[in-house]
Design an enzyme around this catalytic site. Structure first.
Site, PDB file in Angstrom:
ATOM      1  N   HIS A   1       1.250  -1.166  -0.067  1.00 52.34           N
ATOM      2  CA  HIS A   1      -0.085  -0.092  -0.018  1.00 52.34           C
ATOM      3  C   HIS A   1       0.574   1.240  -0.204  1.00 52.34           C
ATOM      4  O   HIS A   1       2.248   1.583  -0.071  1.00 52.34           O
ATOM      5  CB  HIS A   1      -0.949   0.149   1.148  1.00 52.34           C
ATOM      6  CG  HIS A   1      -0.123  -0.131   2.540  1.00 52.34           C
ATOM      7  ND1 HIS A   1      -0.155   1.118   3.118  1.00 52.34           N
ATOM      8  CD2 HIS A   1       0.354  -0.744   3.498  1.00 52.34           C
ATOM      9  CE1 HIS A   1       1.374   1.119   3.958  1.00 52.34           C
ATOM     10  NE2 HIS A   1       1.327   0.059   4.160  1.00 52.34           N
TER      11      HIS A   1
ATOM     12  N   ARG B   1      -6.034   1.131   3.756  1.00 56.86           N
ATOM     13  CA  ARG B   1      -4.810   2.478   3.122  1.00 56.86           C
ATOM     14  C   ARG B   1      -4.547   0.948   2.110  1.00 56.86           C
ATOM     15  O   ARG B   1      -4.263   1.167   0.750  1.00 56.86           O
ATOM     16  CB  ARG B   1      -3.657   1.744   4.181  1.00 56.86           C
ATOM     17  CG  ARG B   1      -2.808   0.175   4.876  1.00 56.86           C
ATOM     18  CD  ARG B   1      -2.556   0.506   5.741  1.00 56.86           C
ATOM     19  NE  ARG B   1      -1.276  -0.395   6.751  1.00 56.86           N
ATOM     20  CZ  ARG B   1      -1.920  -0.516   7.636  1.00 56.86           C
ATOM     21  NH1 ARG B   1      -2.744  -0.154   8.044  1.00 56.86           N
ATOM     22  NH2 ARG B   1      -1.503  -2.008   8.944  1.00 56.86           N
TER      23      ARG B   1
ATOM     24  N   GLU C   1      -1.874  -7.011   8.229  1.00 55.73           N
ATOM     25  CA  GLU C   1      -0.845  -6.689   8.613  1.00 55.73           C
ATOM     26  C   GLU C   1      -0.034  -7.818  10.065  1.00 55.73           C
ATOM     27  O   GLU C   1      -1.384  -7.737  10.625  1.00 55.73           O
ATOM     28  CB  GLU C   1      -0.015  -5.380   8.076  1.00 55.73           C
ATOM     29  CG  GLU C   1       0.910  -4.698   8.752  1.00 55.73           C
ATOM     30  CD  GLU C   1       2.439  -5.848   8.077  1.00 55.73           C
ATOM     31  OE1 GLU C   1       2.278  -6.637   8.502  1.00 55.73           O
ATOM     32  OE2 GLU C   1       3.228  -4.499   7.083  1.00 55.73           O
TER      33      GLU C   1
END
EC number: 3.1.3.73
Length: 196
Positions: free
Chosen positions: A8, A57, A80
């Site tokens: 991103h 994001r 993540e």
């Protein structure tokens, strides 16, 4: 099969060098410019599938990079790493606020979980499951819009699963990597620093 891995665009948390895997923040003005810049590297590619993490994001980056709207497949396995109580803090903050935990993290980074977070071993397990699923798909081009930790874990998977390799790769915001799966074999074809 071609799999394009896109990290991103930059966020304000990236700029502050915070640990923030689970914080759902959007991309910054610089991140928007990075996404516009990386778009030229994938123009003309017809993606059969587009996978996104659950983060804002990743979604914002995909919306800018892709010319037309796609039916995104949102997959939590490519979220993540969750840093738990470390979220939103710099490394200096963590050393000051959590000295015992920071010491354990340094000494055994692979299996250590921040309070309320997850370990790199757990992150790798998610990525391994995702990649094994990708191996069963018969498509030409797939785009995966995700995070630096996930992309490093994908490289680790391709190279046999040795987590010691995790930190041997750079992964900047809006880097785009082309990996290929042919005849039962994964390989890294190219890595482009697409951001500015």
């Amino acid at each position: 099969m071609n799999i394009y891995l896109l990290r991103h665009g930059e966020t304000e948390e990236n700029a502050k060098k915070s640990y923030y895997g689970g914080l759902d923040v959007g991309i910054s003005e610089k991140g928007i410019r990075q996404c516009i810049n990386v778009k030229k590297h994938i123009e003309g590619i017809n993606f059969d599938r587009v996978y996104l993490s659950e983060s804002k994001r990743a979604y914002q980056s995909a919306e800018i990079v892709l010319s037309d709207s796609k039916n995104y497949i949102v997959d939590s396995r490519i979220n993540e790493l969750s840093f738990g109580e470390f979220e939103g803090k710099s490394y200096e903050d963590i050393k000051r606020l959590y000295p015992k935990e920071e010491k354990k993290w340094r000494e055994c980074w692979k299996s250590f979980s921040p309070p309320g977070g997850e370990s790199y071993v757990e992150l790798y397990g998610r990525v391994e499951s995702f990649m094994k699923g990708i191996e069963t798909i018969e498509e030409d081009n797939i785009l995966v819009v995700t995070h630096g930790g996930i992309i490093r874990a994908v490289y680790t998977y391709i190279l046999g699963g040795n987590l010691e390799l995790f930190w041997k790769f750079s992964c900047k915001n809006c880097d785009i990597a082309l990996i290929k799966y042919e005849y039962g074999n994964w390989f890294i074809d190219s890595i482009i620093h697409g951001g500015i």
